[in-house]
Design a protein around this motif. Structure first.
Motif, PDB file in Angstrom:
ATOM      1  N   TYR A  56       0.837  -1.203   0.000  1.00 17.24           N
ATOM      2  CA  TYR A  56       0.000   0.000   0.000  1.00 17.24           C
ATOM      3  C   TYR A  56       0.872   1.253   0.000  1.00 17.24           C
ATOM      4  N   ARG A  73     -11.494  -2.950   2.564  1.00 16.67           N
ATOM      5  CA  ARG A  73     -11.183  -4.131   1.753  1.00 16.67           C
ATOM      6  C   ARG A  73     -12.192  -5.233   2.055  1.00 16.67           C
ATOM      7  N   GLY A 123     -15.098  -5.072   0.194  1.00 18.99           N
ATOM      8  CA  GLY A 123     -14.946  -5.310  -1.238  1.00 18.99           C
ATOM      9  C   GLY A 123     -14.489  -4.126  -2.070  1.00 18.99           C
ATOM     10  N   PHE A 124     -14.154  -3.042  -1.418  1.00 17.65           N
ATOM     11  CA  PHE A 124     -13.686  -1.885  -2.190  1.00 17.65           C
ATOM     12  C   PHE A 124     -12.323  -2.184  -2.801  1.00 17.65           C
ATOM     13  N   SER A 125     -12.102  -1.700  -3.997  1.00 15.87           N
ATOM     14  CA  SER A 125     -10.790  -1.828  -4.613  1.00 15.87           C
ATOM     15  C   SER A 125      -9.840  -0.851  -3.936  1.00 15.87           C
ATOM     16  N   VAL A 126      -8.566  -1.107  -4.087  1.00 13.28           N
ATOM     17  CA  VAL A 126      -7.580  -0.218  -3.497  1.00 13.28           C
ATOM     18  C   VAL A 126      -7.756   1.192  -4.052  1.00 13.28           C
ATOM     19  N   GLU A 127      -8.096   1.262  -5.312  1.00  9.98           N
ATOM     20  CA  GLU A 127      -8.307   2.569  -5.926  1.00  9.98           C
ATOM     21  C   GLU A 127      -9.462   3.315  -5.243  1.00  9.98           C
ATOM     22  N   ASP A 128     -10.557   2.611  -5.042  1.00  5.63           N
ATOM     23  CA  ASP A 128     -11.701   3.221  -4.351  1.00  5.63           C
ATOM     24  C   ASP A 128     -11.325   3.641  -2.944  1.00  5.63           C
ATOM     25  N   HIS A 170     -20.380   1.225  -5.623  1.00  6.01           N
ATOM     26  CA  HIS A 170     -19.784  -0.067  -5.297  1.00  6.01           C
ATOM     27  C   HIS A 170     -20.871  -1.122  -5.051  1.00  6.01           C
ATOM     28  N   ASP A 175     -22.015  -2.335  -8.249  1.00  2.00           N
ATOM     29  CA  ASP A 175     -21.015  -3.232  -8.808  1.00  2.00           C
ATOM     30  C   ASP A 175     -21.129  -4.627  -8.182  1.00  2.00           C
ATOM     31  N   ARG A 220     -22.113  -8.195 -10.016  1.00  2.00           N
ATOM     32  CA  ARG A 220     -21.320  -9.422  -9.955  1.00  2.00           C
ATOM     33  C   ARG A 220     -22.145 -10.553  -9.350  1.00  2.00           C
TER      34      ARG A 220
END
Lengths: 149, 149
Positions: B24, B58, B61-66, B91, B94, B98
């Motif tokens: 990170y 995390r 489920g958030f992406s690192v970018e988010d 999110h 999203d 999925r």
DNA sequence: CCTTGACCTTCCTACGATGGGAAGCCCCAC
DNA sequence: GTGGGGCTTCCCATCGTAGGAAGGTCAAGG
């Protein structure tokens, strides 16, 4: 009867990209394709059928490894359907497990968002939750933080 | 007031592995940590708080970018909660997308498995489906292959 | 016959988030 | 001062997919 087509045609005909066809061959999922004298890969009707099989299996979320098993069973005329079913049900269980995980996330997050005013004020239950002390280890019996202080 | 701890302690305290903490930092999600004279990274109480925030995000489920966006909002006292809510709802959408994909797979596969005897005979609707001609491009109006030849 | 453009080949790179491991330094307790 | 555990960096692997570069091949049209 012309039969054999090059990789680009096979890709368009089956929905598997040329890149992936090569990758599948390289990793052993598919046997090495026949080649022309100049080295072009050639695919016959049966190969196309196999490629469509692979694509369908990928669309159903099977891993490449699982597909190897499915292909082997498909090509084994003496297979027991029990084996196929077991593979499929195992995969379904896997899918359901992943679904449950995602749903837990979505539920939590939707509920947090529901309590967030979503206006120009800075107060936000979502950030409050993210910043709160969440028990790292214990699975569910979520120990509420002690009240007294 | 001791405050600063090394990366291993921070990892245990926050549930973020040392590997990921370094990652990170390397990718810019976190600012470079303070170091001891000999180069050890040091984390204070506030850093630990941030790490827990990241981990919670995390887990949702958030992406690192988010998460970079969420962190920025978290640290911006003047933020509008609308921004956070928008990120969260995006999110959630999203996740739901999925989930729907996985559910479609699971449903199809479960139904196929349901029609499979699962005994020692080779007949198997699952393999039959995989081997069948599934339209690659057109979404649903499944064009049946021309009969004449 | 030669050019042109579309196709094919291999090889390398990247993604996203994570883990494993090696080589070498550092620090504390005994 | 030594041993062992923690820290550092650097490299590699995962999984399935895509992008691109450099170079060979093929067919059509002038």
């Amino acid at each position: 009867m012309s039969g054999a087509v090059t990789i680009g045609v096979a890709a368009k005909a089956t929905g598997v990209s040329a890149k992936m066809i090569r990758y599948y061959e390289e990793t052993g999922l598919l046997p090495p394709a026949d080649r022309t004298a100049s080295g072009y890969r050639l695919y016959g009707e049966e190969d196309l059928h196999t490629l469509r099989f692979v694509r369908r299996a990928r669309d159903l979320g099977f891993s490449v490894e699982d597909i190897a098993g499915l292909l082997a069973l498909w090509q084994d005329r003496g297979r027991a359907s029990a084996q196929v079913k077991a593979l499929a049900l195992h995969h379904v269980a896997d899918l359901r497990r992943r679904i449950a995980e995602l749903e837990a996330m979505a539920r939590t997050l939707a509920s947090l968002a529901d309590h967030c005013s979503g206006d120009s004020r800075p107060d936000c239950p979502i950030l409050d939750d993210l910043a709160a002390d969440h028990a790292p280890d214990p699975r569910w019996p979520h120990r509420v933080k002690p009240l007294s202080r």
